[in-house]
Design a protein around this motif. Structure first.
Motif, mmCIF file in Angstrom:
data_model
loop_
_atom_site.group_PDB
_atom_site.id
_atom_site.type_symbol
_atom_site.label_atom_id
_atom_site.label_comp_id
_atom_site.label_asym_id
_atom_site.label_seq_id
_atom_site.Cartn_x
_atom_site.Cartn_y
_atom_site.Cartn_z
ATOM 1 N N TYR B 212 42.860 -11.006 -47.257
ATOM 2 C CA TYR B 212 43.988 -10.108 -46.989
ATOM 3 C C TYR B 212 43.665 -8.707 -47.513
ATOM 4 C CZ TYR B 212 48.405 -7.721 -47.046
ATOM 5 O OH TYR B 212 49.368 -6.768 -46.843
ATOM 6 N N ALA B 213 43.166 -8.666 -48.753
ATOM 7 C CA ALA B 213 42.854 -7.370 -49.350
ATOM 8 C C ALA B 213 41.775 -6.636 -48.557
ATOM 9 C CB ALA B 213 42.414 -7.559 -50.805
ATOM 10 N N SER B 214 40.783 -7.399 -48.079
ATOM 11 C CA SER B 214 39.712 -6.766 -47.306
ATOM 12 C C SER B 214 40.254 -6.136 -46.036
ATOM 13 C CB SER B 214 38.637 -7.779 -46.901
ATOM 14 O OG SER B 214 38.278 -8.553 -47.992
ATOM 15 N N GLU B 215 41.160 -6.876 -45.391
ATOM 16 C CA GLU B 215 41.637 -6.420 -44.092
ATOM 17 C C GLU B 215 42.759 -5.392 -44.195
ATOM 18 O OE1 GLU B 215 42.599 -10.196 -42.432
ATOM 19 O OE2 GLU B 215 40.486 -10.800 -42.573
ATOM 20 N N SER B 216 43.630 -5.562 -45.175
ATOM 21 C CA SER B 216 44.865 -4.785 -45.119
ATOM 22 C C SER B 216 45.043 -3.758 -46.233
ATOM 23 C CB SER B 216 46.070 -5.720 -45.128
ATOM 24 O OG SER B 216 45.869 -6.773 -44.232
ATOM 25 N N LEU B 217 44.187 -3.801 -47.255
ATOM 26 C CA LEU B 217 44.391 -2.838 -48.349
ATOM 27 C C LEU B 217 43.228 -1.859 -48.399
ATOM 28 C CD1 LEU B 217 45.541 -5.297 -51.197
ATOM 29 C CD2 LEU B 217 47.011 -3.943 -49.692
ATOM 30 N N THR B 218 43.537 -0.618 -48.705
ATOM 31 C CA THR B 218 42.482 0.379 -48.846
ATOM 32 C C THR B 218 42.350 0.726 -50.320
ATOM 33 O OG1 THR B 218 43.322 1.264 -46.804
ATOM 34 C CG2 THR B 218 41.646 2.587 -47.957
ATOM 35 N N LYS B 219 41.166 0.538 -50.818
ATOM 36 C CA LYS B 219 40.930 0.806 -52.251
ATOM 37 C C LYS B 219 41.171 2.277 -52.563
ATOM 38 C CE LYS B 219 38.831 0.082 -56.386
ATOM 39 N NZ LYS B 219 39.372 -0.775 -57.442
ATOM 40 N N GLN B 220 42.096 2.530 -53.468
ATOM 41 C CA GLN B 220 42.399 3.922 -53.799
ATOM 42 C C GLN B 220 42.309 4.210 -55.295
ATOM 43 O OE1 GLN B 220 46.152 4.173 -51.581
ATOM 44 N NE2 GLN B 220 45.394 6.158 -50.863
ATOM 45 N N ASP B 221 42.273 3.100 -56.073
ATOM 46 C CA ASP B 221 42.168 3.320 -57.515
ATOM 47 C C ASP B 221 40.692 3.320 -57.900
ATOM 48 O OD1 ASP B 221 41.283 0.608 -58.812
ATOM 49 O OD2 ASP B 221 42.638 0.099 -57.158
ATOM 50 N N PRO B 222 40.368 3.776 -59.085
ATOM 51 C CA PRO B 222 38.956 3.924 -59.460
ATOM 52 C C PRO B 222 38.363 2.736 -60.216
ATOM 53 C CG PRO B 222 40.329 5.068 -61.052
ATOM 54 C CD PRO B 222 41.270 4.410 -60.073
ATOM 55 N N PHE B 223 39.128 1.669 -60.395
ATOM 56 C CA PHE B 223 38.677 0.636 -61.338
ATOM 57 C C PHE B 223 37.797 -0.404 -60.664
ATOM 58 C CE2 PHE B 223 42.874 2.230 -62.618
ATOM 59 C CZ PHE B 223 42.465 2.936 -63.746
ATOM 60 N N VAL B 224 36.557 -0.431 -61.067
ATOM 61 C CA VAL B 224 35.628 -1.390 -60.465
ATOM 62 C C VAL B 224 34.713 -2.032 -61.517
ATOM 63 C CG1 VAL B 224 35.491 -0.433 -58.137
ATOM 64 C CG2 VAL B 224 34.041 0.496 -59.951
ATOM 65 N N LEU B 225 34.216 -3.192 -61.119
ATOM 66 C CA LEU B 225 33.290 -3.909 -61.983
ATOM 67 C C LEU B 225 31.884 -3.824 -61.407
ATOM 68 C CD1 LEU B 225 35.320 -7.194 -62.620
ATOM 69 C CD2 LEU B 225 35.094 -5.226 -64.166
ATOM 70 N N GLU B 226 30.925 -3.802 -62.309
ATOM 71 C CA GLU B 226 29.529 -3.903 -61.900
ATOM 72 C C GLU B 226 28.836 -4.887 -62.821
ATOM 73 O OE1 GLU B 226 27.561 -0.119 -61.974
ATOM 74 O OE2 GLU B 226 28.704 0.600 -60.229
ATOM 75 N N ARG B 227 27.934 -5.652 -62.270
ATOM 76 C CA ARG B 227 27.264 -6.678 -63.080
ATOM 77 C C ARG B 227 26.559 -6.081 -64.297
ATOM 78 N NH1 ARG B 227 25.860 -11.804 -63.329
ATOM 79 N NH2 ARG B 227 26.959 -12.502 -61.461
#
Ligand SMILES: Cc1ncc(C[n+]2csc(CCOP(=O)(O)OP(=O)(O)O)c2C)c(N)n1
Ligand code: SF4
Ligand SMILES: [Mg+2]
Lengths: 347, 626
Positions: B212-227
């Protein structure tokens, strides 16, 4: 002319110990105090039953009564704890070392007031402990206030009358699950000794309420826990006889009027019935008998209830045979592999 | 109020209310990504089964090698009241509470408005789309999600929907913050290890949320994870489980308890471990556990067992400690070992039973009437919960006295990362116990005699087969031979020996951890869970204000000489702690010479929430007048 005086060999029990080996320090209680008589009977019972002194733990709360473990069996470890809380200390000690015998001495204040909560749970658990209440209806050590076992209408020296009902510790113990419940009187040597000996042979909780007049604060006219009152109003439910397992047990029982209980160690508790309908294996009968005699203003003595089948608390916990206290490290600290296994699972 | 307690109005903290005219540009295009350094909060109601979902989130981040910590803020209630779970990812390894929430998952309609209002500008909020939370904040990135619709589609069984719904948010969050779905699946399969069907159903829900998030939400906040690789080889465990493990590896044999939050899980988890690892092949147990009728009985059993030679313990919290007072004095005076875990919560009285504090120090240090004092161990990590549990048994038996281990709700009930625990290196120290052979050899035995000059006497255990083995234990006056006495000199000698024994304890308890450059005039002292905030605050002070601080973390009472040295070598020493009355500072004052005591200053935090670094930093800056 020389005469050789040969000293007679001192009397010894089956362990080769003399009664002296069961003595304690000199009592500091009042002369004539019922508690002293009870200590004497405890000494006799332990001696006659051949209990190894080092294999017994003595425990108590606080009060004149709770001091008495100092006056018998010096060769046993003893723990005089805090007021009303001996049951928990005894529980811990017996869990640490279930191979020991344990005898607890309490008072009526220690048990029926401050300690009633722990008393109740002790009875429920059926811990293998002989629990003795030296019951004088007053707080001896704090100089004579009423306890919760004082009967309604009983009077203090000061004239104060007790208008609250007494707690019957025996009825409580029967209801709650103690597996050997009796009442005696410090002045009744024969009955008390037989009862104590049977108690030693028993393996669950033994609860003995022993009326023990306080000569200083509660032994006057009008006191229901006085020597005089007890002599006039004691009604024995049965005559208690006890035959230890190491004595010849092929005795003739008086059929029809005796009830024989085989104790855990093979000893026999023989109750010669004074009451036709009395059956010491029924809780209902026991409580009924206690209440009926109470209503008549009498004090019922004897063994009211015995159950040799119910597992004791230490049995229920399914502990290893040896004392937990001294198990070697190899048996109490799991291996390095175990820790590694747990750590891997937490990763 | 959500746990981002900005609403508490602590001095110097920016307010969370949107300030007109200062709106941040919240479009993702212009904001720099914030990587591996943010705070997620899930607002739910207790009893809704969100715990599994939250641990899957936490474990997935951990699985990506990113340092992570979780805090469950729950009510004293069984079901239906608001609960917040915060997960902090921190590339720096900070594990203290962080006040500001960066990503909110608002699953509780009742608190949703408050929850979103408490967010700082620029945060992100995920919520059920029917809620229309956007109306309250236009400076927060909003991600409405049709949770109910998505749940119904993956979960035909209506009665499971409430539970499965939680996994939908896991999927949505996973997509939004770039959680590695492999790490999520591993975490999920681990959570439902033995329940294949449940795992499959929940995985479907996570995927539904993700899709759902992939299809319907657009990432607008800056919070992300990286390995990252900062969690390799590490474990996750709560402090109570760690303490339980410590007790098991200390060879505990008698355990008593009366349930009380937050200590119950010490014994509950210990029971599980003991059943698994301490039952012999014939099915018999090398331990006894008793649920006592109250804490008086629990500690009475501990002392009875300790007296008879067992390694015995109980675990409790404040109200239980109060009930244990009389017995504790007996243990001190009659010299009986026993271990008591106090998982501290907020008092006085019932207080806030599910909130954390460090406020039992004073009452325990001197618990019981008369001149009494007790050894306290103060673990500051799950690893120390494990190690100090063991140390406590050794010390209790060596010193023949009750020993307290003071953890708290934050440490005890939350999950923490740690290096794996090390197997104990030393054998158990069972203390000075004489056997019957010893007695025969020595020819005499006086229970309370200081034979070795360390004020620790020898004891015998019930059952020792020797006519001289027995002695009379009492809480009344006793002489060296354990005989009753009221003689003034006997009493005084005994009390002085007990004092000397306490001095011996001072040399045996865990020493503090000291971090100092030798250049700073400002020292910080903390203990237990305050350490997490202080560690982070020291970095803030250095980075933001150029202030270097030295730091000493106390790990036991009585204080070892390092504590004295540290105080005397700094101009100002801030004692940072989680109680109102500056209890550690008071204990220090009693122990320090007057000229050193005046160097002490106080930073206190006592709102029931774990202390955070910013509060420490702000308060220090204020007091230092920088
Ligand atoms: C906590 C506490 N409260 C009060 C006391 C004072 N106290 C000592 S003995 C006692 C009563 C003892 O009565 P009982 O158990 O009947 O023993 P007795 O002296 O009659 O044998 C009391 C109230 C105490 N020792 N501890
Ligand atoms: S005061 Fe009473 S109970 Fe105490 S020792 Fe004297 S007679 Fe016995
Ligand atoms: Mg009495």
């Amino acid at each position: 002319m020389a005469t050789t005086v040969t000293k007679p060999n001192p009397k010894v029990n089956r362990l080769g110990l003399q009664v002296l080996d069961y003595r304690g320090g000199k009592t500091t209680l009042c002369a004539g105090c019922g508690h002293n008589a009870i200590s004497e009977r405890i000494i006799d019972a332990l001696y006659e039953m051949g209990v190894q002194p080092e294999r017994l733990m003595k425990l108590s709360g606080i009060g004149c009564s709770s001091k008495s473990p100092a006056y018998f069996l010096s060769r046993a470890h003893s723990f005089n704890s805090v007021h009303g809380r001996m049951p928990s200390v005894a529980t811990g000690a017996l869990l640490a070392n279930k191979t020991m015998k344990a005898l607890g001495v309490s008072g009526d204040g220690d048990t029926a007031s401050i300690g009633v909560g722990q008393f109740i749970h002790l009875m429920r658990r059926n811990l293998p402990l002989i629990y003795i209440i030296e019951d004088n209806g007053v707080y001896g050590l704090t100089k004579g206030q009423f306890s919760a076992t004082a009967d309604i209408g009983s009077k203090l020296k000061t004239g104060v009358i007790n208008d609250l009902p007494a707690i019957d510790t025996c009825a409580l113990a029967v209801q709650l699950g103690a597996t050997f419940v009796g009442r005696s009187f410090s002045g009744d040597k024969k009955q008390l000794l037989a009862m104590l000996k049977a108690a030693i042979a028993h393996q669950g909780t033994v609860m003995l309420d022993i009326i023990s007049p306080c000569v200083t604060f509660n032994d006057h006219e009008g006191s229901t826990k006085s020597y005089k009152y007890m002599q006039e109003h004691e009604e024995a439910i049965s005559e208690v006889g006890f035959v230890p397992h190491f004595e010849d047990i092929s005795i003739e029982y008086d059929a029809g009027s005796t009830y024989d209980v085989t104790m855990h160690d093979g000893s026999h508790l023989r109750l010669r019935k004074l009451h036709e309908d009395f059956n010491p294996t029924s809780r209902v009968t026991a409580v009924k008998a206690l209440m009926e005699t109470h209503e008549r203003g009498e004090v019922l003595t004897g063994v009211f209830y015995v159950d040799t089948q119910k597992p004791s608390f230490t049995d229920l916990l399914n502990l290893v045979d040896e004392p937990l206290a001294t198990l070697p490290e190899e048996r109490t600290r799991p291996s390095k592999q175990v820790l590694q296994e747990i750590m891997t699972r937490l990763q | 109020m959500a746990t981002g307690d900005v609403a508490l109005g602590s001095a110097g903290v920016e307010t969370s209310q949107p300030t007109p005219g200062t709106k941040e540009d919240i479009s993702g295009a212009t904001r720099k990504p914030v990587i591996n350094d943010f705070n997620i909060q899930v607002a739910t109601v207790n009893g809704s089964g969100s715990q599994s979902a939250n641990s899957v989130l936490l474990r997935s981040i951990f699985g990506m090698g990113i340092p992570v910590s979780g805090k469950n803020l729950f009510p004293s209630n069984i079901a239906g009241l608001p609960t917040w779970f915060t997960i902090r990812a921190s590339k720096h390894g900070y594990v203290a509470r962080k006040k500001e929430i960066d990503v909110l998952v608002a699953m509780n309609a009742e608190t949703a408005k408050e929850d979103i209002l408490s967010l700082p500008s620029g945060a992100a909020a995920i919520y059920e789309d029917s809620q229309n939370l956007r109306q309250y904040r236009d400076d927060v990135v909003c991600y409405p999600v049709p949770f109910d619709k998505l749940t119904a589609a993956v979960c035909p069984e209506a009665k499971l929907r409430k539970l499965v719904k939680n996994m939908i948010y896991v999927g949505v969050v996973a997509k939004l913050i770039s959680l590695d779905m492999k790490a999520v699946e591993t975490a999920l399969r681990r959570q439902f290890a033995k329940k294949q069907k449940a795992a499959d159903l929940n995985w479907a829900a996570i995927e539904a949320g993700y899709n759902y998030a992939s299809e319907s939400l657009t990432k607008q906040d800056p919070f992300v994870l990286e390995r990252m690789h900062a969690t390799d080889g590490k474990i996750i465990i709560d402090g109570n489980a760690a303490a339980a493990l410590g007790a098991m590896f200390a060879g505990v044999t008698v355990v008593t308890w009366y349930p009380i939050t937050p200590s119950s899980s010490v014994v509950e988890q210990l029971i599980d471990y003991l059943k698994k690892y301490r039952v012999e092949p014939d099915g018999k147990a090398t331990f006894a556990v008793v649920q006592a009728e109250d804490e008086l009985a629990a500690v009475g059993m501990v002392l009875g067992a300790g007296w008879a030679g067992a390694r015995s313990m109980t675990a409790t919290s404040g109200p239980g400690i109060s009930l244990m007072a009389e017995f504790t004095g007996l243990g001190y005076f009659a010299e009986i070992p026993g271990v008591i875990f106090d998982i501290q919560r907020v008092g006085p009285s019932t207080g806030l039973p599910t909130r954390t504090a460090q406020a039992d120090l004073l009452s325990i240090a001197y618990l019981s009437h008369g001149d009494t004092k007790h050894v306290m161990l103060l673990p500051g990590s799950v690893r120390e919960c494990f190690e100090f549990a063991q140390a406590a048994f050794d010390l209790a038996e060596h010193l023949q006295t009750p020993v307290f281990v003071l953890s708290d709700l934050d440490l005890g009930m939350n999950n923490w990362m740690s290096e794996p625990f090390e197997y104990p290196k030393k054998p158990l120290n069972r203390g000075k116990v004489l056997t019957s052979e010893d007695l025969t050899r020595l020819g005499e035995f006086a229970r309370y005699k200081d034979v070795d000059g360390d004020a620790i006497p020898y004891r015998t255990l019930p059952g020792t087969d020797h006519p001289q083995a027995s002695y009379f234990t009492r809480g009344s006056g006793h002489n060296e031979k354990a005989l009753y006495t009221e003689r003034p000199e006997d009493y005084q000698n005994l009390m002085e020996r007990l004092n000397r024994k306490f001095e011996t304890a001072r040399t045996l308890v865990p020493a503090p951890v000291v971090l100092q450059t030798g250049k700073s005039k400002v020292g910080l002292i903390a203990f237990g869970t305050t350490d997490f905030a202080v560690t982070e605050s020291r970095d803030q002070l250095k980075k933001e204000y150029g202030v270097e601080t030295d730091y000493l973390r106390i790990r036991a009472f009585p204080f070892t000489h390092e504590v004295h040295d540290f105080v005397s070598s700094h101009d100002r020493v801030y004692v940072i702690e989680q109680n109102r009355d500056a209890q550690m500072l008071s204990l220090l004052k009693l122990d320090l010479p007057a000229e050193d005591a005046v160097r002490l200053r106080s930073v206190r935090h006592f709102n029931g929430l774990p202390i955070d670094a910013r509060s420490v930093t702000d308060e220090l800056i204020l007091q230092e007048e920088i």
